[in-house]
Design an enzyme around this catalytic site. Structure first.
Site, PDB file in Angstrom:
ATOM      1  N   THR A  18      54.099  44.267  51.391  1.00  0.00           N
ATOM      2  CA  THR A  18      54.203  45.557  50.711  1.00  0.00           C
ATOM      3  C   THR A  18      55.643  45.888  50.314  1.00  0.00           C
ATOM      4  OG1 THR A  18      52.440  46.255  52.181  1.00  0.00           O
ATOM      5  CG2 THR A  18      53.492  47.979  50.931  1.00  0.00           C
ATOM      6  N   ARG A  22      58.984  40.918  56.251  1.00  0.00           N
ATOM      7  CA  ARG A  22      59.217  41.549  57.548  1.00  0.00           C
ATOM      8  C   ARG A  22      58.708  40.664  58.652  1.00  0.00           C
ATOM      9  NH1 ARG A  22      57.908  47.897  56.663  1.00  0.00           N
ATOM     10  NH2 ARG A  22      59.316  47.804  54.908  1.00  0.00           N
ATOM     11  N   SER A 112      62.482  48.732  57.739  1.00  0.00           N
ATOM     12  CA  SER A 112      62.086  50.123  57.553  1.00  0.00           C
ATOM     13  C   SER A 112      61.897  50.871  58.874  1.00  0.00           C
ATOM     14  CB  SER A 112      60.824  50.165  56.694  1.00  0.00           C
ATOM     15  OG  SER A 112      60.529  51.485  56.359  1.00  0.00           O
ATOM     16  N   HIS A 113      60.687  51.375  59.076  1.00  0.00           N
ATOM     17  CA  HIS A 113      60.401  52.186  60.262  1.00  0.00           C
ATOM     18  C   HIS A 113      60.040  51.324  61.477  1.00  0.00           C
ATOM     19  CE1 HIS A 113      56.851  51.139  58.044  1.00  0.00           C
ATOM     20  NE2 HIS A 113      56.175  51.208  59.174  1.00  0.00           N
ATOM     21  N   LYS A 125      64.194  43.678  51.927  1.00  0.00           N
ATOM     22  CA  LYS A 125      63.536  44.214  50.734  1.00  0.00           C
ATOM     23  C   LYS A 125      64.269  43.633  49.531  1.00  0.00           C
ATOM     24  CE  LYS A 125      61.881  48.630  52.563  1.00  0.00           C
ATOM     25  NZ  LYS A 125      61.906  50.098  52.516  1.00  0.00           N
ATOM     26  N   ASP A 276      63.508  57.922  58.562  1.00  0.00           N
ATOM     27  CA  ASP A 276      63.174  56.683  59.269  1.00  0.00           C
ATOM     28  C   ASP A 276      64.349  55.700  59.323  1.00  0.00           C
ATOM     29  OD1 ASP A 276      63.146  56.010  56.563  1.00  0.00           O
ATOM     30  OD2 ASP A 276      61.708  54.403  56.878  1.00  0.00           O
ATOM     31  N   ASP A 278      65.444  53.129  57.534  1.00  0.00           N
ATOM     32  CA  ASP A 278      66.273  52.858  56.355  1.00  0.00           C
ATOM     33  C   ASP A 278      66.413  54.076  55.437  1.00  0.00           C
ATOM     34  OD1 ASP A 278      63.558  52.611  55.673  1.00  0.00           O
ATOM     35  OD2 ASP A 278      63.987  51.265  54.011  1.00  0.00           O
ATOM     36  N   ASP A 280      64.230  56.119  53.862  1.00  0.00           N
ATOM     37  CA  ASP A 280      63.419  56.426  52.690  1.00  0.00           C
ATOM     38  C   ASP A 280      62.224  57.317  52.997  1.00  0.00           C
ATOM     39  OD1 ASP A 280      61.994  54.465  53.950  1.00  0.00           O
ATOM     40  OD2 ASP A 280      61.938  53.067  52.256  1.00  0.00           O
ATOM     41  N   ARG A 281      61.936  57.563  54.271  1.00  0.00           N
ATOM     42  CA  ARG A 281      60.799  58.436  54.610  1.00  0.00           C
ATOM     43  C   ARG A 281      61.290  59.795  55.091  1.00  0.00           C
ATOM     44  NH1 ARG A 281      56.088  54.856  57.470  1.00  0.00           N
ATOM     45  NH2 ARG A 281      56.140  53.132  55.995  1.00  0.00           N
ATOM     46  N   GLU A 362      53.465  59.537  49.059  1.00  0.00           N
ATOM     47  CA  GLU A 362      52.407  58.808  49.756  1.00  0.00           C
ATOM     48  C   GLU A 362      52.255  59.326  51.172  1.00  0.00           C
ATOM     49  OE1 GLU A 362      53.644  54.740  49.630  1.00  0.00           O
ATOM     50  OE2 GLU A 362      55.493  55.166  50.657  1.00  0.00           O
ATOM     51  N   SER A 364      52.367  57.955  53.988  1.00  0.00           N
ATOM     52  CA  SER A 364      53.211  57.430  55.060  1.00  0.00           C
ATOM     53  C   SER A 364      54.582  58.095  55.063  1.00  0.00           C
ATOM     54  CB  SER A 364      53.319  55.912  54.963  1.00  0.00           C
ATOM     55  OG  SER A 364      53.794  55.534  53.684  1.00  0.00           O
ATOM     56  N   ARG A 495      44.039  50.654  58.873  1.00  0.00           N
ATOM     57  CA  ARG A 495      44.297  52.081  58.712  1.00  0.00           C
ATOM     58  C   ARG A 495      43.038  52.731  58.139  1.00  0.00           C
ATOM     59  NH1 ARG A 495      49.593  52.143  59.925  1.00  0.00           N
ATOM     60  NH2 ARG A 495      51.124  50.872  58.795  1.00  0.00           N
TER      61      ARG A 495
HETATM   62  C1  G16 Z   1      56.384  50.367  52.629  1.00  0.00           C
HETATM   63  C2  G16 Z   1      56.250  50.693  51.177  1.00  0.00           C
HETATM   64  C3  G16 Z   1      55.523  51.999  51.054  1.00  0.00           C
HETATM   65  C4  G16 Z   1      54.179  51.899  51.724  1.00  0.00           C
HETATM   66  C5  G16 Z   1      54.323  51.399  53.135  1.00  0.00           C
HETATM   67  C6  G16 Z   1      52.943  51.061  53.604  1.00  0.00           C
HETATM   68  O1  G16 Z   1      57.089  51.402  53.256  1.00  0.00           O
HETATM   69  O2  G16 Z   1      57.538  50.821  50.588  1.00  0.00           O
HETATM   70  O3  G16 Z   1      55.384  52.327  49.716  1.00  0.00           O
HETATM   71  O4  G16 Z   1      53.549  53.125  51.801  1.00  0.00           O
HETATM   72  O5  G16 Z   1      55.106  50.244  53.180  1.00  0.00           O
HETATM   73  O6  G16 Z   1      52.930  50.527  54.837  1.00  0.00           O
HETATM   74  P1  G16 Z   1      51.593  49.878  55.382  1.00  0.00           P
HETATM   75  O7  G16 Z   1      51.255  48.726  54.466  1.00  0.00           O
HETATM   76  O8  G16 Z   1      51.965  49.472  56.765  1.00  0.00           O
HETATM   77  O9  G16 Z   1      50.555  50.951  55.354  1.00  0.00           O
HETATM   78  P2  G16 Z   1      58.379  51.157  54.124  1.00  0.00           P
HETATM   79  O10 G16 Z   1      58.918  52.538  54.409  1.00  0.00           O
HETATM   80  O11 G16 Z   1      57.865  50.459  55.343  1.00  0.00           O
HETATM   81  O12 G16 Z   1      59.269  50.331  53.300  1.00  0.00           O
END
Ligand code: G16
Length: 542
Positions: A18, A22, A112-113, A125, A276, A278, A280-281, A362, A364, A495
């Site tokens: 996504t 990672r 990220s988180h 990324k 979070d 990095d 972005d959240r 979104e 998340s 999820r």
């Molecule tokens: C990344 C994407 C987000 C997405 C998230 C989904 O977030 O950049 O757009 O909503 O993954 O995570 P999952 O697939 O676990 O539901 P981030 O903040 O982890 O880079």
């Protein structure tokens, strides 16, 4: 210093997900692992003479990975690298720098988180020109390169000093070490009314920001304390730590439970927020209230024109498919288009780039706009403060005003951590096969209206992305969505997203889990969740 060619064999697990690649730190630190992926990325999208922005969220291995990337970049013939001092850049700051410097792209070192530290996760990324995440097509090309890479070239020798800001040469490559916060703050100051924000914050309005020991600490301190005059100590956990203080740096009611508890207590302040790993959240809170991400997006959309950067109105809005549909109602009211995209910020980036939308978000806890091609935690915090400053309303008043006008979209996400990926995959396959038979079926107190698989046709690129989740609509208007996470590093996370719209004001302050209990039960029953996963309860309820 010599450049050496190192023979290697491809790894078979380097398919970007996504948001890039990672993995657990122990995987990333295997010999050749990082080198293989970075070289494959160079080969796929950053040829000789490219300019790249490099930085990360300061997690464990950030510093070592940057030194490796510098050596690989110089040997590959990258002409210029713009690197955040200490190796730091938040994701939105990196996206901003890519756009501002007209770079060909960048590598953002973050998972990220996800937790950090030697036993935590690491990630990369890949962002392209303009600052947005690489498309699925580019991700696929990188993957193809990872499967047949036989060697990489790397410089040998001492590390580059990442502390000294300024420009220097490094074996034919120009390296510019930049202060990581300045450019981002310059950009943000153009978007909001800083005089009004300063007046609000120095008028006795009390706020708190939890940086969760991650990268937004220095950014939040600069903006909230140094620039806007909030008292020292407003930003908690402000110093980035390699293991995020042992926590899980995700701003949601579960992982930022201490902040929620504080805001439910007697000492609650007027406004609180968290971001979070990095940066972005974001999560927005008022006394006794966590604003759901779908509501936050909708409310920002409804009040957008009160912020200087959005005075001319919004071209359109977008939300990811599993996100509650509150923003759809605002878009309808404003007469602007509302797009429903798959999960993954790159789908928004395409709409932003083509100026079809100016705001998106979104479930998340990600919200963003046309100001950068990534979601942006602190930007959302400042947007909320701007709305409060202009309207003179509290968080709770704003949210209740919004519900009175549009109704409330209750939302919850139930995560099931399934140790064996196959079990989660088999649930999805079985449910998908059953979709055509579900219409009219009873599940507990609810009846299925229709059920479908979500496929997406990008209106800009024409790219078709299939299999982005399964949706069950119930006759009462509620929805259950099933999707496998794309950001985990072990097993699988299923999820299950639940949302329900209500318009009776008597229901607005009811407990969201109680309001969604029938939907949750129907979702479990229809997917035969326990039989497939062996789990009788969600592992986390967000
Ligand atoms: C990344 C994407 C987000 C997405 C998230 C989904 O977030 O950049 O757009 O909503 O993954 O995570 P999952 O697939 O676990 O539901 P981030 O903040 O982890 O880079």
């Amino acid at each position: 210093m010599d450049s050496i060619t190192v023979a290697t064999t491809p790894f078979d697990d380097q398919r970007p997900g996504t948001a890039g690649l990672r993995k657990r730190v122990e995987v990333f630190t295997q010999p050749h692992y990082l080198e293989n992926f970075v070289q494959a990325t160079f080969n796929a999208c950053f040829p000789r003479n490219s300019t790249l922005v490099i930085g990360g969220d300061g997690r464990f291995f950030n510093d070592r990975a940057i030194q490796t990337i510098i050596r690989l970049g110089a040997a590959h013939g990258i002409s210029r690298m713009i690197i955040g001092q200490h190796g730091w850049l938040s994701t939105p700051a990196a996206a901003n720098l890519i756009a501002r410097t007209d770079a060909d792209g960048g590598l953002i070192l973050t998972a990220s988180h996800n937790p950090g530290g030697p036993k935590g996760d690491f990630g990369i990324k890949i962002n392209v020109r303009g600052g947005g995440q690489a498309s699925a097509t580019v991700a696929e090309e990188i993957w193809q390169h990872t499967t047949n890479l036989q060697s990489y070239r790397k410089l040998d020798g001492p590390d580059l000093d990442l502390e000294q800001v300024g420009e220097r040469g490094f074996h034919g490559m120009r390296v510019q070490i930049v202060e990581p916060v300045d450019d981002y703050c310059d950009m943000i100051e153009q978007l909001f009314d800083f005089d009004r924000l300063r007046a609000l914050i120095t008028s006795g309005f009390r706020l708190r920001f939890d940086a969760m020991h991650a990268i937004t600490g220095p950014y939040a301190k600069r903006l909230l304390e140094d620039t806007l005059g909030a008292p020292a100590g407003t930003v908690l956990n402000a110093r980035p730590q390699v293991d995020f203080g042992g926590g899980h740096p995700d701003p949601n009611p579960v992982d930022a439970a201490a902040l929620v508890e504080f805001m439910n207590g007697e000492d609650a302040v007027d406004f609180a927020a968290a971001s979070d790993g990095d940066g972005d959240r974001n999560m927005i809170l008022g006394p006794g209230l966590v604003v759901s991400p779908g509501d936050s997006l909708a409310l920002i959309a409804a009040h957008a024109t009160t912020a200087p950067g959005y005075r001319d109105g919004l071209a359109g809005v977008a939300r990811s498919m599993p996100t509650a549909r509150a923003v759809d109602r605002v878009a309808d009211d404003l007469g602007i288009p509302c797009y429903e995209t798959p999960t993954g910020w790159r789908f928004f980036a395409s709409l932003l780039q083509s100026e079809r939308i100016s705001l998106c978000g979104e479930e998340s806890f990600g919200t963003g706009s046309s100001h950068v091609r990534e979601k942006d935690g602190l930007w959302a915090v400042l947007f909320w403060l701007n709305i409060i400053a202009v309207s003179g309303r509290s968080v709770s008043e704003l949210v209740h005003d919004h519900w009175s006008r549009y109704g409330r979209d209750f939302f919850a996400r139930h995560d099931y951590h399934v140790a064996e990926r196959e079990r989660a995959a088999s649930l999805m396959a079985a449910l998908e096969a059953n979709l055509p038979t579900l219409g009219g079926q009873q599940a507990g107190k609810l009846t299925v209206d229709r059920a479908l698989r979500f496929d997406y046709n990008d209106p800009v690129s024409g790219e078709v992305t299939t299999n982005q989740g399964l949706i069950i609509h119930f006759t009462d208007g509620a929805r259950a969505v099933y999707r496998l996470s794309g950001t985990g590093t072990g097993g699988a996370t299923l999820r299950v997203y639940l949302d329900r719209h209500v318009t009776d004001a008597q229901d607005f302050d009811r407990d969201r889990h109680a309001m969604l209990a029938d939907t949750a039960q129907a979702a479990v029953q229809l997917a035969e969740l326990e039989r497939h996963t062996g789990l009788s309860q969600p592992s986390a309820v967000i």
